[in-house]
Write a protein that holds these residues in place. Sequence first.
Motif, PDB file in Angstrom:
ATOM      1  N   ASN A 336       0.821  -1.206   0.000  1.00  0.00           N
ATOM      2  CA  ASN A 336       0.000   0.000   0.000  1.00  0.00           C
ATOM      3  C   ASN A 336       0.856   1.257   0.000  1.00  0.00           C
ATOM      4  O   ASN A 336       0.540   2.239  -0.678  1.00  0.00           O
ATOM      5  CB  ASN A 336      -0.936  -0.006   1.207  1.00  0.00           C
ATOM      6  CG  ASN A 336      -2.107  -0.950   1.020  1.00  0.00           C
ATOM      7  OD1 ASN A 336      -2.427  -1.339  -0.098  1.00  0.00           O
ATOM      8  ND2 ASN A 336      -2.740  -1.338   2.118  1.00  0.00           N
ATOM      9  N   LYS A 339       2.155   1.778  -3.415  1.00  0.00           N
ATOM     10  CA  LYS A 339       1.129   2.229  -4.351  1.00  0.00           C
ATOM     11  C   LYS A 339       0.786   3.699  -4.165  1.00  0.00           C
ATOM     12  O   LYS A 339       0.730   4.473  -5.123  1.00  0.00           O
ATOM     13  CB  LYS A 339      -0.143   1.402  -4.165  1.00  0.00           C
ATOM     14  CG  LYS A 339      -0.090  -0.015  -4.688  1.00  0.00           C
ATOM     15  CD  LYS A 339      -1.435  -0.690  -4.434  1.00  0.00           C
ATOM     16  CE  LYS A 339      -1.444  -2.121  -4.941  1.00  0.00           C
ATOM     17  NZ  LYS A 339      -2.759  -2.781  -4.682  1.00  0.00           N
ATOM     18  N   HIS A 340       0.544   4.080  -2.910  1.00  0.00           N
ATOM     19  CA  HIS A 340      -0.065   5.379  -2.638  1.00  0.00           C
ATOM     20  C   HIS A 340       0.927   6.433  -2.151  1.00  0.00           C
ATOM     21  O   HIS A 340       0.594   7.625  -2.189  1.00  0.00           O
ATOM     22  CB  HIS A 340      -1.184   5.210  -1.607  1.00  0.00           C
ATOM     23  CG  HIS A 340      -2.189   4.174  -1.995  1.00  0.00           C
ATOM     24  ND1 HIS A 340      -3.019   4.315  -3.081  1.00  0.00           N
ATOM     25  CD2 HIS A 340      -2.499   2.959  -1.452  1.00  0.00           C
ATOM     26  CE1 HIS A 340      -3.800   3.234  -3.191  1.00  0.00           C
ATOM     27  NE2 HIS A 340      -3.502   2.398  -2.212  1.00  0.00           N
ATOM     28  N   PRO A 381      -0.624   6.799  -9.447  1.00  0.00           N
ATOM     29  CA  PRO A 381      -0.888   5.709  -8.508  1.00  0.00           C
ATOM     30  C   PRO A 381      -0.918   4.366  -9.226  1.00  0.00           C
ATOM     31  O   PRO A 381      -1.335   4.259 -10.368  1.00  0.00           O
ATOM     32  CB  PRO A 381      -2.268   6.072  -7.942  1.00  0.00           C
ATOM     33  CG  PRO A 381      -2.926   6.861  -9.039  1.00  0.00           C
ATOM     34  CD  PRO A 381      -1.831   7.609  -9.722  1.00  0.00           C
TER      35      PRO A 381
END
Length: 429
Positions: A336, A339-340, A381
């Motif tokens: 995560n 990704k972000h 993203p």
Amino acid sequence: MDDTGARETWEHRLLLPGELRFGGGRTPARRTGRDWLVDTLMFGFAVLLWAASLGIVEDADYLPRWIVVADAPAGALACLALWWRRRFPLLLAVAMLPLSVFSSTFVGALSVAIFNLAVRVPWRTASLVVLAHLAVTTPYLIVYTIPDEGGWTGVAFVVAFVLFLLTWGTAVRVRRELVARLRADARRERAEHARRLADARRAEREAIAREMHDVLAHRISLLSVHAGALAYRTGASARGAEPLSDAEIGDTAQLIRDTAHQALEELREVLTVLRGSGATEGAPQPGLGDVEDLVAEARRAGQRVRWTGAYERAASGLRGQVQRTAYRVVQEGLTNARKHAPEAEVTVVVAGGPGEGLSIAVRNTLPARGGHGRGGVDAGPIPGAGAGLAGLEERVVLDGGTLRHGAGPTAFELVAELPWPPAAPGPAD
């Protein structure tokens, strides 16, 4: 249609009573082959007794003439009325009460009516109707049967025969109701079994979906990072920056190849379980001891990770499933963050011991709004399914732990608490 399957057999169509074939009611709308056969036999029985009684009544000179004249038509009418015995059992038996006062030729029809009444009406009601028949025929028994038709033996035979029909019909009704209840219970059990099977399949699909997400999301995000870095460096070389050397290009390509190979191997293991082929012969499932390798792999991909491992390395007493869940928590947190918040620093802390529980915390600083990726190029993203944290929370709860996650003022935090029971005591000294 019979409830035992989607297709009826000839036994269902011909040998089952309508009450059982068409839902267990006492007055089915249609008759089966068995019903038609039983109706024919009972009508034949009633007509046969009617015909046999005609000569006896004609020869009974002790009977009044009006009884001799009215008996035969009354008995024939009673035989014809048997056509409605299934639909109106109580009404038919009550309508025959006046005939019990004088008629002898309707004995066959009365026998069928009493048996039919006991089969289709509760025994209390059937018993009252039978008692009413015995009551209205008592004068005939006293005046004619005892003096001229067998005496008290004849009376005892009549009473015993009527009670036998009542008992037999009641037994048939009880058995049919029992069979109907058993069939209804079987239907409910099949429906419940189908529901449990559907729930089990749904839970299995959800578990497989969680596993595929946990396995592939991490690998695919690494592939995206490596490929993005290669594309960025290649684009920078075209704009005049120092070009990549052959060794750097080869190392990056090899790294992408290795990551894709690992993703395919892990996908193969999940699909093997999905196909029901049993355990795979590949590498053992990841555990607590593999978390450091996971962190090192993220660092090699360019992710900034601070790692703290304050836990018992032997992981004594900690179930393999819990270790695997701990590994997945760290994996999901790193994925995560990659990704972000690709530029954020990630802190991974794993601490605990036997009897204390296991705590896993993954924190990353929040990216600036409108920020850019490495080197000032907007990385964008990495898309995801959006179900990773939900699946991870289910996994943690199943292992008896808790999971909390959310964004604070400056950082996003993912924290899992898992049980770690005390180590089993060793042998006494």
